[in-house]
Design a protein around this motif. Structure first.
Motif, PDB file in Angstrom:
ATOM      1  N   SER A 129       0.825  -1.214   0.000  1.00  0.00           N
ATOM      2  CA  SER A 129       0.000   0.000   0.000  1.00  0.00           C
ATOM      3  C   SER A 129       0.856   1.258   0.000  1.00  0.00           C
ATOM      4  O   SER A 129       0.454   2.278  -0.550  1.00  0.00           O
ATOM      5  CB  SER A 129      -0.917   0.025   1.224  1.00  0.00           C
ATOM      6  N   GLU A 130       2.019   1.203   0.623  1.00  0.00           N
ATOM      7  CA  GLU A 130       2.904   2.358   0.702  1.00  0.00           C
ATOM      8  C   GLU A 130       3.692   2.583  -0.585  1.00  0.00           C
ATOM      9  O   GLU A 130       4.287   3.635  -0.752  1.00  0.00           O
ATOM     10  CB  GLU A 130       3.880   2.189   1.872  1.00  0.00           C
ATOM     11  N   ALA A 131       3.691   1.613  -1.500  1.00  0.00           N
ATOM     12  CA  ALA A 131       4.471   1.753  -2.732  1.00  0.00           C
ATOM     13  C   ALA A 131       3.666   1.351  -3.969  1.00  0.00           C
ATOM     14  O   ALA A 131       4.091   0.485  -4.735  1.00  0.00           O
ATOM     15  CB  ALA A 131       5.749   0.928  -2.618  1.00  0.00           C
ATOM     16  N   PRO A 132       2.515   1.980  -4.219  1.00  0.00           N
ATOM     17  CA  PRO A 132       1.711   1.588  -5.379  1.00  0.00           C
ATOM     18  C   PRO A 132       2.417   1.839  -6.710  1.00  0.00           C
ATOM     19  O   PRO A 132       2.131   1.163  -7.692  1.00  0.00           O
ATOM     20  CB  PRO A 132       0.444   2.440  -5.246  1.00  0.00           C
ATOM     21  N   GLU A 133       3.345   2.781  -6.723  1.00  0.00           N
ATOM     22  CA  GLU A 133       4.070   3.085  -7.955  1.00  0.00           C
ATOM     23  C   GLU A 133       4.917   1.910  -8.454  1.00  0.00           C
ATOM     24  O   GLU A 133       5.253   1.839  -9.635  1.00  0.00           O
ATOM     25  CB  GLU A 133       4.964   4.337  -7.765  1.00  0.00           C
ATOM     26  N   LEU A 134       5.228   0.961  -7.593  1.00  0.00           N
ATOM     27  CA  LEU A 134       5.995  -0.221  -7.993  1.00  0.00           C
ATOM     28  C   LEU A 134       5.143  -1.237  -8.751  1.00  0.00           C
ATOM     29  O   LEU A 134       5.672  -2.193  -9.315  1.00  0.00           O
ATOM     30  CB  LEU A 134       6.609  -0.894  -6.760  1.00  0.00           C
ATOM     31  N   PHE A 135       3.831  -1.004  -8.732  1.00  0.00           N
ATOM     32  CA  PHE A 135       2.921  -1.990  -9.331  1.00  0.00           C
ATOM     33  C   PHE A 135       2.013  -1.355 -10.386  1.00  0.00           C
ATOM     34  O   PHE A 135       0.831  -1.624 -10.448  1.00  0.00           O
ATOM     35  CB  PHE A 135       2.074  -2.642  -8.227  1.00  0.00           C
ATOM     36  N   VAL A 136       2.625  -0.492 -11.230  1.00  0.00           N
ATOM     37  CA  VAL A 136       1.861   0.129 -12.306  1.00  0.00           C
ATOM     38  C   VAL A 136       1.843  -0.802 -13.513  1.00  0.00           C
ATOM     39  O   VAL A 136       0.791  -1.187 -14.001  1.00  0.00           O
ATOM     40  CB  VAL A 136       2.437   1.508 -12.670  1.00  0.00           C
ATOM     41  N   LYS A 137       2.998  -1.183 -13.990  1.00  0.00           N
ATOM     42  CA  LYS A 137       3.137  -2.169 -15.077  1.00  0.00           C
ATOM     43  C   LYS A 137       4.351  -3.011 -14.754  1.00  0.00           C
ATOM     44  O   LYS A 137       5.460  -2.486 -14.741  1.00  0.00           O
ATOM     45  CB  LYS A 137       3.322  -1.477 -16.426  1.00  0.00           C
ATOM     46  N   PRO A 138       4.211  -4.220 -14.472  1.00  0.00           N
ATOM     47  CA  PRO A 138       2.975  -4.984 -14.298  1.00  0.00           C
ATOM     48  C   PRO A 138       2.333  -4.661 -12.954  1.00  0.00           C
ATOM     49  O   PRO A 138       2.998  -4.218 -12.026  1.00  0.00           O
ATOM     50  CB  PRO A 138       3.457  -6.428 -14.351  1.00  0.00           C
ATOM     51  N   ASP A 170       6.338 -18.371  -4.257  1.00  0.00           N
ATOM     52  CA  ASP A 170       5.002 -18.916  -4.491  1.00  0.00           C
ATOM     53  C   ASP A 170       3.905 -17.919  -4.124  1.00  0.00           C
ATOM     54  O   ASP A 170       2.759 -18.299  -3.932  1.00  0.00           O
ATOM     55  CB  ASP A 170       4.818 -20.220  -3.708  1.00  0.00           C
ATOM     56  N   ILE A 171       4.263 -16.643  -4.042  1.00  0.00           N
ATOM     57  CA  ILE A 171       3.314 -15.605  -3.642  1.00  0.00           C
ATOM     58  C   ILE A 171       3.187 -14.570  -4.758  1.00  0.00           C
ATOM     59  O   ILE A 171       4.188 -14.077  -5.268  1.00  0.00           O
ATOM     60  CB  ILE A 171       3.779 -14.886  -2.355  1.00  0.00           C
ATOM     61  N   THR A 172       1.956 -14.254  -5.143  1.00  0.00           N
ATOM     62  CA  THR A 172       1.691 -13.179  -6.091  1.00  0.00           C
ATOM     63  C   THR A 172       1.325 -11.949  -5.288  1.00  0.00           C
ATOM     64  O   THR A 172       0.457 -12.014  -4.398  1.00  0.00           O
ATOM     65  CB  THR A 172       0.529 -13.545  -7.036  1.00  0.00           C
ATOM     66  N   ILE A 173       1.983 -10.817  -5.601  1.00  0.00           N
ATOM     67  CA  ILE A 173       1.695  -9.572  -4.892  1.00  0.00           C
ATOM     68  C   ILE A 173       1.418  -8.477  -5.910  1.00  0.00           C
ATOM     69  O   ILE A 173       1.774  -8.602  -7.086  1.00  0.00           O
ATOM     70  CB  ILE A 173       2.853  -9.153  -3.961  1.00  0.00           C
ATOM     71  N   GLY A 174       0.786  -7.429  -5.464  1.00  0.00           N
ATOM     72  CA  GLY A 174       0.511  -6.300  -6.335  1.00  0.00           C
ATOM     73  C   GLY A 174      -0.908  -5.820  -6.158  1.00  0.00           C
ATOM     74  O   GLY A 174      -1.455  -5.838  -5.056  1.00  0.00           O
ATOM     75  N   TYR A 175      -1.512  -5.413  -7.283  1.00  0.00           N
ATOM     76  CA  TYR A 175      -2.867  -4.887  -7.270  1.00  0.00           C
ATOM     77  C   TYR A 175      -3.710  -5.603  -8.302  1.00  0.00           C
ATOM     78  O   TYR A 175      -3.197  -6.055  -9.325  1.00  0.00           O
ATOM     79  CB  TYR A 175      -2.865  -3.380  -7.580  1.00  0.00           C
ATOM     80  N   GLN A 176      -4.998  -5.690  -8.023  1.00  0.00           N
ATOM     81  CA  GLN A 176      -5.946  -6.214  -8.997  1.00  0.00           C
ATOM     82  C   GLN A 176      -7.253  -5.461  -8.830  1.00  0.00           C
ATOM     83  O   GLN A 176      -7.531  -4.913  -7.768  1.00  0.00           O
ATOM     84  CB  GLN A 176      -6.175  -7.716  -8.835  1.00  0.00           C
ATOM     85  N   LYS A 177      -8.010  -5.423  -9.885  1.00  0.00           N
ATOM     86  CA  LYS A 177      -9.309  -4.770  -9.846  1.00  0.00           C
ATOM     87  C   LYS A 177     -10.222  -5.538  -8.906  1.00  0.00           C
ATOM     88  O   LYS A 177     -10.301  -6.765  -8.973  1.00  0.00           O
ATOM     89  CB  LYS A 177      -9.903  -4.750 -11.261  1.00  0.00           C
ATOM     90  N   GLY A 178     -10.890  -4.827  -8.017  1.00  0.00           N
ATOM     91  CA  GLY A 178     -11.830  -5.473  -7.107  1.00  0.00           C
ATOM     92  C   GLY A 178     -13.014  -6.035  -7.883  1.00  0.00           C
ATOM     93  O   GLY A 178     -13.449  -5.466  -8.875  1.00  0.00           O
ATOM     94  N   LYS A 179     -13.529  -7.152  -7.448  1.00  0.00           N
ATOM     95  CA  LYS A 179     -14.648  -7.796  -8.125  1.00  0.00           C
ATOM     96  C   LYS A 179     -15.962  -7.066  -7.863  1.00  0.00           C
ATOM     97  O   LYS A 179     -16.910  -7.191  -8.616  1.00  0.00           O
ATOM     98  CB  LYS A 179     -14.761  -9.259  -7.675  1.00  0.00           C
ATOM     99  N   GLY A 180     -16.037  -6.337  -6.790  1.00  0.00           N
ATOM    100  CA  GLY A 180     -17.269  -5.643  -6.445  1.00  0.00           C
ATOM    101  C   GLY A 180     -18.269  -6.591  -5.810  1.00  0.00           C
ATOM    102  O   GLY A 180     -18.182  -7.799  -5.970  1.00  0.00           O
ATOM    103  N   GLU A 181     -19.185  -6.026  -5.111  1.00  0.00           N
ATOM    104  CA  GLU A 181     -20.170  -6.828  -4.402  1.00  0.00           C
ATOM    105  C   GLU A 181     -21.485  -6.075  -4.394  1.00  0.00           C
ATOM    106  O   GLU A 181     -21.515  -4.867  -4.146  1.00  0.00           O
ATOM    107  CB  GLU A 181     -19.691  -7.029  -2.957  1.00  0.00           C
ATOM    108  N   ILE A 182     -22.541  -6.744  -4.710  1.00  0.00           N
ATOM    109  CA  ILE A 182     -23.856  -6.120  -4.648  1.00  0.00           C
ATOM    110  C   ILE A 182     -24.374  -6.278  -3.232  1.00  0.00           C
ATOM    111  O   ILE A 182     -24.421  -7.383  -2.701  1.00  0.00           O
ATOM    112  CB  ILE A 182     -24.832  -6.794  -5.644  1.00  0.00           C
ATOM    113  N   SER A 183     -24.732  -5.166  -2.641  1.00  0.00           N
ATOM    114  CA  SER A 183     -25.298  -5.256  -1.294  1.00  0.00           C
ATOM    115  C   SER A 183     -26.747  -4.798  -1.360  1.00  0.00           C
ATOM    116  O   SER A 183     -27.043  -3.714  -1.835  1.00  0.00           O
ATOM    117  CB  SER A 183     -24.503  -4.407  -0.300  1.00  0.00           C
ATOM    118  N   ILE A 184     -27.621  -5.662  -0.915  1.00  0.00           N
ATOM    119  CA  ILE A 184     -29.052  -5.374  -0.945  1.00  0.00           C
ATOM    120  C   ILE A 184     -29.589  -5.563   0.467  1.00  0.00           C
ATOM    121  O   ILE A 184     -29.425  -6.624   1.069  1.00  0.00           O
ATOM    122  CB  ILE A 184     -29.797  -6.340  -1.899  1.00  0.00           C
ATOM    123  N   ASN A 185     -30.216  -4.545   0.960  1.00  0.00           N
ATOM    124  CA  ASN A 185     -30.845  -4.632   2.268  1.00  0.00           C
ATOM    125  C   ASN A 185     -32.088  -5.498   2.131  1.00  0.00           C
ATOM    126  O   ASN A 185     -32.885  -5.325   1.216  1.00  0.00           O
ATOM    127  CB  ASN A 185     -31.214  -3.229   2.756  1.00  0.00           C
TER     128      ASN A 185
END
Length: 174
Positions: A61-70, A77-92
């Motif tokens: 989180s402190e170094a997002p610039e390191l994960f622009v491309k890729p 055996d660990i993947t790190i970085g950023y990915q688009k959130g899947k989103g969640e539908i919340s219905i009351n």
């Protein structure tokens, strides 16, 4: 077949169940001993892994610039970085009727794809009706004749054996 022969077969079955119960008790004792030995270590390892995961997430989180491309990298055996959130539908829950009504309005030909409807007879409550009432509904009661009963009175053993067999089946499936 005589009653004496059935008594002997029942006694043989009972003996086999007692032997099974003894084996299950030995297994349970072994599992309990293993838990006593290993569970504290596992809990400590889980806490340490969670702490390291939090520290890693903070560092990323402190170094997002390191994960622009890729946006992701694999280290060991660990993947790190950023990915688009899947989103969640919340219905009351209280909004369900209004949302269902709007779905039916805007998707009149396909609303059943977006709305779950369940309409089925509840056999557990229907069993409380009389045979006459069931007949009026077009239902019939089956399986009311005599059937063979073999039931052990030590249901704890049955539960343990079922659990063991279920665990083994899951392991085989995996």
């Amino acid at each position: 077949m005589t009653l004496e022969q059935i008594v002997k077969k029942t006694e043989a079955f009972s003996k086999a169940r007692h032997e099974l119960a003894e084996q299950v008790r030995w297994l349970e004792e072994g599992i309990a001993d293993m838990k006593k030995i290993h569970l504290p270590k596992i809990k400590k390892a889980v806490a340490a892994a969670k702490q390291k995961q939090v520290e890693l997430a903070d560092a990323i989180s402190e170094a997002p610039e390191l994960f622009v491309k890729p946006r992701k990298i694999v280290i060991g055996d660990i993947t790190i970085g950023y990915q688009k959130g899947k989103g969640e539908i919340s219905i009351n829950k209280k909004d369900w009727p209004a949302i269902c009504a709007r779905i039916k309005k805007f998707f009149p030909d396909a609303w059943d794809v977006y709305i779950q409807t369940t309409e089925k007879p509840l056999t557990s409550t229907l069993q409380q009706l009389s045979a006459h009432e069931l007949k009026k509904l077009g239902l019939e009661i089956t399986g009311t004749g005599d059937k063979v009963l073999i039931k052990a009175n030590d249901s704890d053993v049955d539960k343990l054996v079922s659990a063991l067999l279920k665990d083994e089946a899951e392991e085989v499936a995996a």
